[in-house]
Design a protein around this motif. Structure first.
Motif, mmCIF file in Angstrom:
data_model
loop_
_atom_site.group_PDB
_atom_site.id
_atom_site.type_symbol
_atom_site.label_atom_id
_atom_site.label_comp_id
_atom_site.label_asym_id
_atom_site.label_seq_id
_atom_site.Cartn_x
_atom_site.Cartn_y
_atom_site.Cartn_z
ATOM 1 N N UNK A 112 127.634 -10.712 4.143
ATOM 2 C CA UNK A 112 126.375 -11.459 4.102
ATOM 3 C C UNK A 112 125.398 -10.987 3.036
ATOM 4 N N UNK A 113 125.421 -9.707 2.711
ATOM 5 C CA UNK A 113 124.436 -9.144 1.777
ATOM 6 C C UNK A 113 125.024 -8.976 0.378
ATOM 7 N N UNK A 114 124.332 -9.494 -0.653
ATOM 8 C CA UNK A 114 124.788 -9.249 -2.020
ATOM 9 C C UNK A 114 124.812 -7.750 -2.320
ATOM 10 N N UNK A 115 125.689 -7.366 -3.211
ATOM 11 C CA UNK A 115 125.791 -5.968 -3.620
ATOM 12 C C UNK A 115 127.205 -5.667 -4.068
ATOM 13 N N UNK A 116 127.487 -4.383 -4.255
ATOM 14 C CA UNK A 116 128.843 -3.957 -4.604
ATOM 15 C C UNK A 116 129.390 -3.140 -3.439
ATOM 16 N N UNK A 117 130.638 -3.413 -3.109
ATOM 17 C CA UNK A 117 131.308 -2.759 -1.992
ATOM 18 C C UNK A 117 132.675 -2.288 -2.465
ATOM 19 N N UNK A 118 133.081 -1.140 -1.971
ATOM 20 C CA UNK A 118 134.408 -0.620 -2.298
ATOM 21 C C UNK A 118 135.458 -1.303 -1.445
ATOM 22 N N UNK A 119 136.675 -1.411 -1.997
ATOM 23 C CA UNK A 119 137.836 -1.764 -1.189
ATOM 24 C C UNK A 119 138.944 -0.790 -1.529
ATOM 25 N N UNK A 120 139.855 -0.592 -0.584
ATOM 26 C CA UNK A 120 140.932 0.370 -0.792
ATOM 27 C C UNK A 120 142.071 0.125 0.181
ATOM 28 N N UNK A 121 143.132 0.872 -0.024
ATOM 29 C CA UNK A 121 144.242 0.964 0.918
ATOM 30 C C UNK A 121 144.015 2.267 1.682
ATOM 31 N N UNK A 122 143.976 2.194 3.012
ATOM 32 C CA UNK A 122 143.703 3.398 3.796
ATOM 33 C C UNK A 122 144.767 4.474 3.622
ATOM 34 N N UNK A 123 146.011 4.090 3.377
ATOM 35 C CA UNK A 123 147.081 5.068 3.197
ATOM 36 C C UNK A 123 147.053 5.701 1.807
ATOM 37 N N UNK A 124 146.480 5.008 0.839
ATOM 38 C CA UNK A 124 146.464 5.473 -0.552
ATOM 39 C C UNK A 124 145.062 5.251 -1.126
ATOM 40 N N UNK A 125 144.099 6.143 -0.832
ATOM 41 C CA UNK A 125 142.712 5.934 -1.264
ATOM 42 C C UNK A 125 142.531 5.774 -2.776
ATOM 43 N N UNK A 126 143.526 6.230 -3.567
ATOM 44 C CA UNK A 126 143.439 6.021 -5.011
ATOM 45 C C UNK A 126 143.651 4.547 -5.365
#
Length: 134
Positions: A112-126
């Motif tokens: 709902x809120x504009x901005x920047x958010x991280x996404x990742x794979x939980x098993x491989x945070x890289x």
């Protein structure tokens, strides 16, 4: 031999060693680079996208969506017998379960809120990226 050239048959003096070592260190520092700032994708935001996990890497690391709009993400895990998921680090923390590939998963979410958010794979945070919400 040109002036200033190193003679491989002659050992380096302490000063010569320090000059060579400091030059090598400078090359390493410059060559390493830093964390690259994410760049917002050009074009309009999307309400659906496919992201591919292959060789323990995402095929894209920047995505752009519209705030308040439901988004459908298709996660195409092509890594044989390797767990992956997609986890959006936004309010509500939407994510798919970790699942061994090859497998295709779907995640529907809204930020709902504009901005920047991280996404990742939980098993491989890289395996990470940035979701731009505009």
């Amino acid at each position: 031999m040109p002036d200033g050239a190193l003679d491989p048959a002659r050992p380096l003096s302490r000063r010569g060693f320090l000059v060579v070592a400091s030059g090598a260190a400078a090359v390493l520092v410059v060559g390493c680079g830093g964390d690259e700032e994410p760049v917002m994708p050009s074009g309009p935001p999307v309400d659906s996208f496919t992201i591919v996990a292959q060789n323990i890497a995402w095929d894209r690391t920047e995505l752009k969506v519209t705030a308040g709009v439901e988004v459908t993400a298709t996660i195409d895990n092509r890594d044989q017998s390797i767990d992956h998921n997609l986890h959006i680090k936004s309010p509500g923390s939407p994510k798919t379960p970790l699942e061994k590939g090859p497998v295709v998963q779907t995640l529907t979410f809204t930020v709902d809120e504009p901005g920047t958010y991280d996404f990742l794979c939980d098993a491989h945070p890289q395996m990470d990226g940035t979701l731009f919400v505009v």
